[in-house]
Design an enzyme around this catalytic site. Structure first.
Site, PDB file in Angstrom:
ATOM      1  CB  CYS A   7      -0.842   0.066   1.261  1.00 55.15           C
ATOM      2  SG  CYS A   7      -2.021  -1.246   1.384  1.00 55.15           S
ATOM      3  N   GLY A  33       0.561   0.198  -5.126  1.00 53.81           N
ATOM      4  CA  GLY A  33      -0.736  -0.476  -5.100  1.00 53.81           C
ATOM      5  C   GLY A  33      -1.611   0.051  -6.209  1.00 53.81           C
ATOM      6  CG  ASN A 107       2.561   0.445   3.556  1.00 55.35           C
ATOM      7  OD1 ASN A 107       3.667   0.934   3.373  1.00 55.35           O
ATOM      8  ND2 ASN A 107       2.265  -0.759   3.116  1.00 55.35           N
ATOM      9  CE1 TYR A 246       9.419  -5.076  -8.487  1.00 55.48           C
ATOM     10  CE2 TYR A 246       8.045  -4.899  -6.534  1.00 55.48           C
ATOM     11  CZ  TYR A 246       8.175  -4.980  -7.905  1.00 55.48           C
ATOM     12  OH  TYR A 246       7.061  -4.958  -8.696  1.00 55.48           O
TER      13      TYR A 246
HETATM   14  P1  AMP Z   1       8.785 -14.078 -10.425  1.00 53.03           P
HETATM   15  O1  AMP Z   1       8.399 -14.066 -11.860  1.00 53.03           O
HETATM   16  O2  AMP Z   1       7.686 -14.634  -9.558  1.00 53.03           O
HETATM   17  O3  AMP Z   1      10.101 -14.719 -10.165  1.00 53.03           O
HETATM   18  O4  AMP Z   1       8.907 -12.561  -9.966  1.00 53.03           O
HETATM   19  C1  AMP Z   1      10.083 -11.844 -10.154  1.00 53.03           C
HETATM   20  C2  AMP Z   1       9.783 -10.512 -10.775  1.00 53.03           C
HETATM   21  O5  AMP Z   1       8.756  -9.839 -10.050  1.00 53.03           O
HETATM   22  C3  AMP Z   1      10.989  -9.613 -10.777  1.00 53.03           C
HETATM   23  O6  AMP Z   1      11.081  -9.033 -12.064  1.00 53.03           O
HETATM   24  C4  AMP Z   1      10.710  -8.565  -9.718  1.00 53.03           C
HETATM   25  O7  AMP Z   1      11.116  -7.295 -10.163  1.00 53.03           O
HETATM   26  C5  AMP Z   1       9.214  -8.607  -9.532  1.00 53.03           C
HETATM   27  N1  AMP Z   1       8.785  -8.601  -8.122  1.00 53.03           N
HETATM   28  C6  AMP Z   1       9.416  -9.045  -7.046  1.00 53.03           C
HETATM   29  N2  AMP Z   1       8.675  -8.885  -5.933  1.00 53.03           N
HETATM   30  C7  AMP Z   1       7.510  -8.320  -6.310  1.00 53.03           C
HETATM   31  C8  AMP Z   1       6.322  -7.879  -5.631  1.00 53.03           C
HETATM   32  N3  AMP Z   1       6.181  -8.015  -4.310  1.00 53.03           N
HETATM   33  N4  AMP Z   1       5.341  -7.332  -6.376  1.00 53.03           N
HETATM   34  C9  AMP Z   1       5.463  -7.221  -7.701  1.00 53.03           C
HETATM   35  N5  AMP Z   1       6.551  -7.607  -8.395  1.00 53.03           N
HETATM   36  C10 AMP Z   1       7.568  -8.150  -7.722  1.00 53.03           C
END
Ligand code: AMP
Length: 460
Positions: A7, A33, A107, A246
């Site tokens: 959030c 969000g 948040n 991130y």
């Molecule tokens: P995955 O495909 O599940 O391995 O997710 C990795 C990708 O998601 C990477 O490119 C990260 O930049 C992004 N990422 C990591 N954590 C999050 C999060 N909490 N919410 C959205 N994207 C994420």
């Protein structure tokens, strides 16, 4: 366990454009969000509110903002997990009790909300939402003190977990960070007007000055008489390191450091740790760009934007439906053949969660002619879920929780794979006091047992 949210929170006190500034602030914080947003304002007598599902730019029209009267306002952007995305859960929440209105934006995620809620319901409380945030309002309503400051401090003694809160009454704005300071919250100023924001990038948009972070365990009370600070708890701070990896925007100043600079340094240290011979370094945009720049600079390899991002899709991970997430990577990213064809490519991303993104990117790059693809990740293996407000899949779905680096490399079909070491990450942030639970399983606020997210509350 209530829903856990990623959030943004925001609040303005003492400006006739309060709702407009809040709208702009939420727009700058949209990355935190994208499912729903809300604003509640006050003219000192009444509360005015508007909330809906969708993006900030879609929800708040000129007319809607004009109706949000007064010189104070708070706002919220939210993403939630599937099943809990009902309009009732859209924040800020407002309530009327004792002698006035109160509104709240939260948040973070409470880890004892289930037991608090259970007691409150046994005691006759009727909940309107499945959100852990509603607990704050019920606990406040039950408190016997007539003094809001004292009531709040007593309520905060009962909740455990991560919370950055912005509250508003008809004559005050209140900012709170939990005792560990897990989620961020910053104080800004524009003339005589105080502003609270999850991240400092929102101050830039409304031309406000960044004053300082709200400190872990601190409450800020802002009224027409000025600002007052009270420390309600003393713990060893444990701000979330994943905000640097991130979550936060690179143009934010987080806990005294530029997020962009920290990410670039993570990339540079990653290059020192796992340099590899290649023709080009390419980032996974947008999250991997600063780390890839740091990596390319330190390894003296040509940096190229070998993957183009379509900005109109939103974050693939943020899509509540699994089926959309799966082809989402392709919707979002496309390789540039003329850059990668015939080349050995090093791809830099900030994290691997399930491994889906990396696997699809490598497949696309090879189809576009890349000879070899080396994958470099600017954080350590993500081995354990977050219970403090970052949306993560269950432990079972986290690829690094049950697979070695070599097994992950095979799964994503990379020619080589390296993660930044824990030491390297700590060197990049230059401090020891962080919550690193997702990388170390070392949870600063102990859990009695691992909550099963995604299951509906038994009593609703
Ligand atoms: P995955 O495909 O599940 O391995 O997710 C990795 C990708 O998601 C990477 O490119 C990260 O930049 C992004 N990422 C990591 N954590 C999050 C999060 N909490 N919410 C959205 N994207 C994420």
């Amino acid at each position: 366990m209530g829903v856990h949210d990623e959030c943004a929170v925001f609040g303005v006190f003492g400006n006739k454009d309060a709702a407009n500034f809040t709208y702009l602030g939420l727009h700058a914080l949209q990355h935190r969000g994208q499912e729903s947003s809300g604003i509640i304002s006050t003219d000192g007598k009444e509360f005015y509110g508007h909330k809906a599902r969708g993006l900030v730019s879609e929800i708040f029209t000129k007319q809607v903002i004009e109706n949000l009267k007064g010189d104070a306002a708070i706002g919220h952007n939210r993403y939630s997990t599937t099943g809990a995305s009902s309009i009732n859960n859209v924040q800020p929440f407002a309530a009327y009790f004792k002698d006035g209105y109160i509104a709240i934006s939260h948040n973070g995620n409470l880890i004892n909300s289930e037991s608090i809620r259970h007691h409150l319901i046994e005691d006759g409380a009727i909940f309107h939402t499945t959100s852990d945030t509603e607990n704050f309002l019920h606990l406040l309503a039950k408190n016997k003190s007539d003094n809001l400051q004292e009531s709040l401090i007593s309520v905060l003694g009962k909740v455990r977990g991560a919370y950055s809160l912005v509250l508003m009454t008809t004559d005050s704005l209140i900012g709170i960070r939990d005792p560990y300071g897990i989620r961020p919250l910053s104080l800004g100023k524009k003339g005589d007007c105080y502003i609270l924001s999850s991240e400092s990038c929102a101050f830039d948009l409304i031309e406000a000055d960044f004053v300082r972070d709200v400190m872990p365990g601190e409450i800020l009370f802002i009224t027409h008489n000025g600002i007052e600070s009270r420390q309600f708890a003393y713990e060893t701070p444990a701000p979330c390191i994943f905000e640097y990896v991130y979550f936060a925007r690179p143009d934010s100043l987080l806990w005294g450091k530029s997020v962009y600079n920290v990410r670039k340094k993570m990339g540079a240290i990653l290059a020192e740790e796992s340099m590899v011979d290649s023709d080009i370094v390419i980032p996974v945009p947008d999250s991997g760009i600063p780390a890839a720049l740091g990596f390319a600079e330190r390894s003296d390899i040509n940096f190229q934007m070998g993957l183009m991002r379509n900005h109109y899709v939103g974050r693939t991970f943020i899509e509540p439906s699994q089926s959309i997430r799966h082809f989402g990577v392709k919707l979002k990213l496309n390789p540039i053949r003329s850059i990668v064809d015939g080349k050995t490519v090093t791809v830099v991303d900030d994290s691997i969660v399930r491994g889906t993104t990396s696997k699809k990117i490598i497949k696309m790059l090879k189809e576009a002619g890349a000879k070899k693809v080396h994958m470099r990740i600017s954080s350590p293996p993500f081995i354990s879920p977050c219970f403090y407000g970052v949306d993560t899949p269950t432990r079972r779905e986290l690829i690094a929780s049950s697979h070695t680096v070599e097994e992950i490399r095979k799964y994503i079909t990379a020619d080589s794979l390296n993660f930044l070491s824990l030491d390297g990450m700590m060197k990049a942030v230059e401090k020891k006091e962080f919550c690193t639970a997702c990388f170390t399983k070392n949870y600063p606020i102990k859990l009695e047992s691992e909550p099963a997210y995604g299951t509906p509350l038994p009593f609703l």
